[in-house]
Design a protein around this motif. Structure first.
Motif, PDB file in Angstrom:
ATOM      1  N   GLY A  90     -17.858  12.018  15.746  1.00  0.00           N
ATOM      2  CA  GLY A  90     -17.973  13.460  15.575  1.00  0.00           C
ATOM      3  C   GLY A  90     -16.838  13.978  14.714  1.00  0.00           C
ATOM      4  N   VAL A  91     -17.166  14.886  13.797  1.00  0.00           N
ATOM      5  CA  VAL A  91     -16.150  15.550  12.985  1.00  0.00           C
ATOM      6  C   VAL A  91     -16.303  17.047  13.225  1.00  0.00           C
ATOM      7  N   ASN A  92     -15.346  17.603  13.953  1.00  0.00           N
ATOM      8  CA  ASN A  92     -15.397  19.019  14.278  1.00  0.00           C
ATOM      9  C   ASN A  92     -14.910  19.834  13.091  1.00  0.00           C
ATOM     10  N   MET A  93     -15.664  20.889  12.758  1.00  0.00           N
ATOM     11  CA  MET A  93     -15.378  21.725  11.590  1.00  0.00           C
ATOM     12  C   MET A  93     -14.825  23.099  11.966  1.00  0.00           C
ATOM     13  N   ASP A  94     -14.550  23.340  13.245  1.00  0.00           N
ATOM     14  CA  ASP A  94     -14.027  24.642  13.653  1.00  0.00           C
ATOM     15  C   ASP A  94     -12.719  24.942  12.926  1.00  0.00           C
ATOM     16  N   GLN A  95     -12.529  26.210  12.576  1.00  0.00           N
ATOM     17  CA  GLN A  95     -11.293  26.631  11.926  1.00  0.00           C
ATOM     18  C   GLN A  95     -10.132  26.675  12.906  1.00  0.00           C
ATOM     19  N   ASN A  96     -10.448  26.981  14.158  1.00  0.00           N
ATOM     20  CA  ASN A  96      -9.433  27.179  15.186  1.00  0.00           C
ATOM     21  C   ASN A  96      -9.395  25.945  16.099  1.00  0.00           C
ATOM     22  N   LYS A  97      -8.251  25.312  16.224  1.00  0.00           N
ATOM     23  CA  LYS A  97      -8.128  24.123  17.066  1.00  0.00           C
ATOM     24  C   LYS A  97      -8.447  24.434  18.527  1.00  0.00           C
ATOM     25  N   LYS A  98      -8.239  25.663  18.941  1.00  0.00           N
ATOM     26  CA  LYS A  98      -8.537  26.055  20.324  1.00  0.00           C
ATOM     27  C   LYS A  98     -10.016  25.810  20.644  1.00  0.00           C
ATOM     28  N   ASP A  99     -10.903  26.071  19.679  1.00  0.00           N
ATOM     29  CA  ASP A  99     -12.333  25.829  19.889  1.00  0.00           C
ATOM     30  C   ASP A  99     -12.616  24.344  20.105  1.00  0.00           C
TER      31      ASP A  99
END
Length: 170
Positions: A90-99
């Motif tokens: 999985g490669v997470n694309m969220d801008q905010n690491k909190k997400d």
């Protein structure tokens, strides 16, 4: 020829024809894909470590309903096929690491360890990949044992994608 043999033959022919069509359309380049960084647990991850296996690299965000649906199905496929030289990344694309941290916490609580697949944050310092711009979420890349693109799907994985993925496992 019995019905099962006919269906299997038709699927294999279809995969061969779709691969030839993809090559004719320039969709596969022979480019070796790269991905490296730290996973959500802080462990070093490098796509090269999965050489010799089929790898499904899925780009997603925490709040994407379609991503969540695809990842549920992919997790099930991963659990059933991890012993067949298959890896899901999985490669997470969220801008905010909190997400990403919330996603990781939820999956840690919801799934046993053997059902969790490696996930990296694309925006992390030190993260590197050559998958280019991801303009649609989810986006999935199926990489063969030589780390070359077999096919790419922008949006939801389709029924024939599952067939191609399954057949790639040999």
């Amino acid at each position: 020829m019995n019905r099962r043999d006919f269906i299997q033959s038709a699927i294999i022919s279809g995969v061969g024809m779709s691969s030839a069509l993809a090559l004719a359309q320039g969709k596969t380049t022979g480019q070796k894909y790269e991905l490296s960084g730290l996973d959500v647990a802080g462990k070093k991850l490098d796509l090269k470590d999965f050489s010799g296996r089929t790898v499904l690299v899925s780009f997603f965000t925490f709040d994407c309903a379609l991503c969540t649906h695809d990842l549920k199905l992919m997790r099930e496929f991963y659990v059933r096929n991890a012993s067949n030289k298959f890896v899901l990344l999985g490669v997470n694309m969220d801008q905010n690491k909190k997400d990403l941290d919330e996603y990781n916490e939820a999956t840690t609580l919801a799934f046993p360890k053997d059902q969790r697949f490696p996930t990296v944050w694309r925006n992390a310092p030190g993260h590197k990949d050559n998958f280019g711009k991801v303009s649609s979420l989810p986006s999935h890349f199926v990489i063969d044992a030589k780390q070359q693109l077999m096919f790419k799907r922008e949006g939801a994985f389709q029924a024939d994608d599952w067939d191609k993925l399954w057949l790639s496992l040999g």
